[in-house]
Design a protein around this motif. Structure first.
Motif, PDB file in Angstrom:
ATOM      1  N   VAL A   1      24.886 -82.059  -4.181  1.00 25.73           N
ATOM      2  CA  VAL A   1      23.973 -83.176  -3.889  1.00 25.73           C
ATOM      3  C   VAL A   1      24.557 -84.034  -2.764  1.00 25.73           C
ATOM      4  O   VAL A   1      23.841 -84.405  -1.830  1.00 25.73           O
ATOM      5  CB  VAL A   1      23.714 -84.016  -5.159  1.00 25.73           C
ATOM      6  N   PHE A   2      25.845 -84.326  -2.840  1.00 25.19           N
ATOM      7  CA  PHE A   2      26.439 -85.176  -1.812  1.00 25.19           C
ATOM      8  C   PHE A   2      26.555 -84.464  -0.473  1.00 25.19           C
ATOM      9  O   PHE A   2      26.388 -85.093   0.574  1.00 25.19           O
ATOM     10  CB  PHE A   2      27.777 -85.760  -2.279  1.00 25.19           C
ATOM     11  N   VAL A   3      26.811 -83.176  -0.482  1.00 23.75           N
ATOM     12  CA  VAL A   3      26.824 -82.438   0.788  1.00 23.75           C
ATOM     13  C   VAL A   3      25.426 -82.466   1.406  1.00 23.75           C
ATOM     14  O   VAL A   3      25.260 -82.760   2.597  1.00 23.75           O
ATOM     15  CB  VAL A   3      27.310 -80.981   0.594  1.00 23.75           C
TER      16      VAL A   3
ATOM     17  N   ALA B   1      33.484 -85.540   0.467  1.00 26.19           N
ATOM     18  CA  ALA B   1      33.592 -85.705  -0.987  1.00 26.19           C
ATOM     19  C   ALA B   1      32.866 -84.568  -1.696  1.00 26.19           C
ATOM     20  O   ALA B   1      33.388 -83.985  -2.658  1.00 26.19           O
ATOM     21  CB  ALA B   1      33.013 -87.056  -1.413  1.00 26.19           C
ATOM     22  N   GLY B   2      31.685 -84.229  -1.224  1.00 25.88           N
ATOM     23  CA  GLY B   2      30.925 -83.140  -1.834  1.00 25.88           C
ATOM     24  C   GLY B   2      31.630 -81.804  -1.720  1.00 25.88           C
ATOM     25  O   GLY B   2      31.706 -81.042  -2.688  1.00 25.88           O
ATOM     26  N   LEU B   3      32.165 -81.502  -0.543  1.00 27.82           N
ATOM     27  CA  LEU B   3      32.889 -80.244  -0.356  1.00 27.82           C
ATOM     28  C   LEU B   3      34.141 -80.184  -1.223  1.00 27.82           C
ATOM     29  O   LEU B   3      34.485 -79.126  -1.760  1.00 27.82           O
ATOM     30  CB  LEU B   3      33.244 -80.047   1.124  1.00 27.82           C
ATOM     31  N   ALA B   4      34.822 -81.317  -1.364  1.00 26.23           N
ATOM     32  CA  ALA B   4      36.011 -81.371  -2.227  1.00 26.23           C
ATOM     33  C   ALA B   4      35.628 -81.081  -3.680  1.00 26.23           C
ATOM     34  O   ALA B   4      36.346 -80.370  -4.385  1.00 26.23           O
ATOM     35  CB  ALA B   4      36.689 -82.730  -2.109  1.00 26.23           C
ATOM     36  N   LEU B   5      34.508 -81.625  -4.117  1.00 26.07           N
ATOM     37  CA  LEU B   5      34.072 -81.367  -5.490  1.00 26.07           C
ATOM     38  C   LEU B   5      33.636 -79.917  -5.673  1.00 26.07           C
ATOM     39  O   LEU B   5      33.941 -79.291  -6.691  1.00 26.07           O
ATOM     40  CB  LEU B   5      32.932 -82.305  -5.871  1.00 26.07           C
ATOM     41  N   ILE B   6      32.930 -79.384  -4.706  1.00 28.42           N
ATOM     42  CA  ILE B   6      32.482 -77.998  -4.806  1.00 28.42           C
ATOM     43  C   ILE B   6      33.675 -77.051  -4.877  1.00 28.42           C
ATOM     44  O   ILE B   6      33.722 -76.152  -5.717  1.00 28.42           O
ATOM     45  CB  ILE B   6      31.565 -77.613  -3.629  1.00 28.42           C
TER      46      ILE B   6
END
Length: 177
Positions: free
Chosen positions: A55-57, A103-108
């Protein structure tokens, strides 16, 4: 000489099967529920982490392209309010896009999930700031505007981030997975 009676129909061969009782059904349902619970405990939070990252990406990447994100004016105004006018315009959009996307890529990836959560915590300050700075734009006619709904839906994302953080952060208790 005795005669063997001719078969009149199908006769069971071997012992009769034991009938399934209510207790058996309950036990099988409990076992299935336990298996489902184990599956959910193993995979639900990692799935939530990846979904939150996606979602953030998705929303972060939109902000890299001028005129694509519907919240561009709000992002620019919020950065201006938070930095007392030092950061605004296109720089505000690029910074927001970078924070949300990284942040999104780090979570993924899961590898840098803790860094991603810290970046999200910072982003959430900016994401929720319009509630304080621009309530008139977020609420009108007794309810939230479309922009207000866009901001308020982030409460669910914050809750999701808290759940992910409970698994990802180190400390006493469970180890990170």
């Amino acid at each position: 000489m005795s005669s063997i009676p001719a078969p009149t129909g199908l006769q069971p061969v071997g012992p009769r099967p034991t009938p399934i009782t209510r207790i058996d059904v309950v036990a099988r349902l409990a076992a299935a529920e336990a298996m489902l619970k184990a599956l959910l405990e193993r995979w639900s939070i990692p799935a939530l982490r990846v979904a939150l990252g996606a979602v953030f990406v998705a929303f972060g990447v939109l902000k890299f392209f001028p005129g694509v994100s519907p919240v561009e004016p709000l992002v620019e105004a919020t950065w201006g309010a938070l930095t007392f006018g030092v950061v605004g315009g296109q720089l505000a959009l690029v910074l927001t896009a970078a924070i949300e996307t990284v942040a999104g890529l780090a979570l993924i990836s899961g590898v840098f999930a803790r860094l991603g959560l810290v970046m999200l915590a910072i982003a959430f300050v900016g994401i929720l700031s319009p509630l304080v700075f621009f309530p008139a734009e977020l609420f009108a006619d007794g309810g939230p505007t479309l922009l207000g709904q866009y901001v308020l839906k982030n409460i669910v994302l914050i809750a999701a981030a808290l759940v992910v953080a409970s698994r990802v952060l180190r400390g006493p208790g469970r180890t990170s997975r």
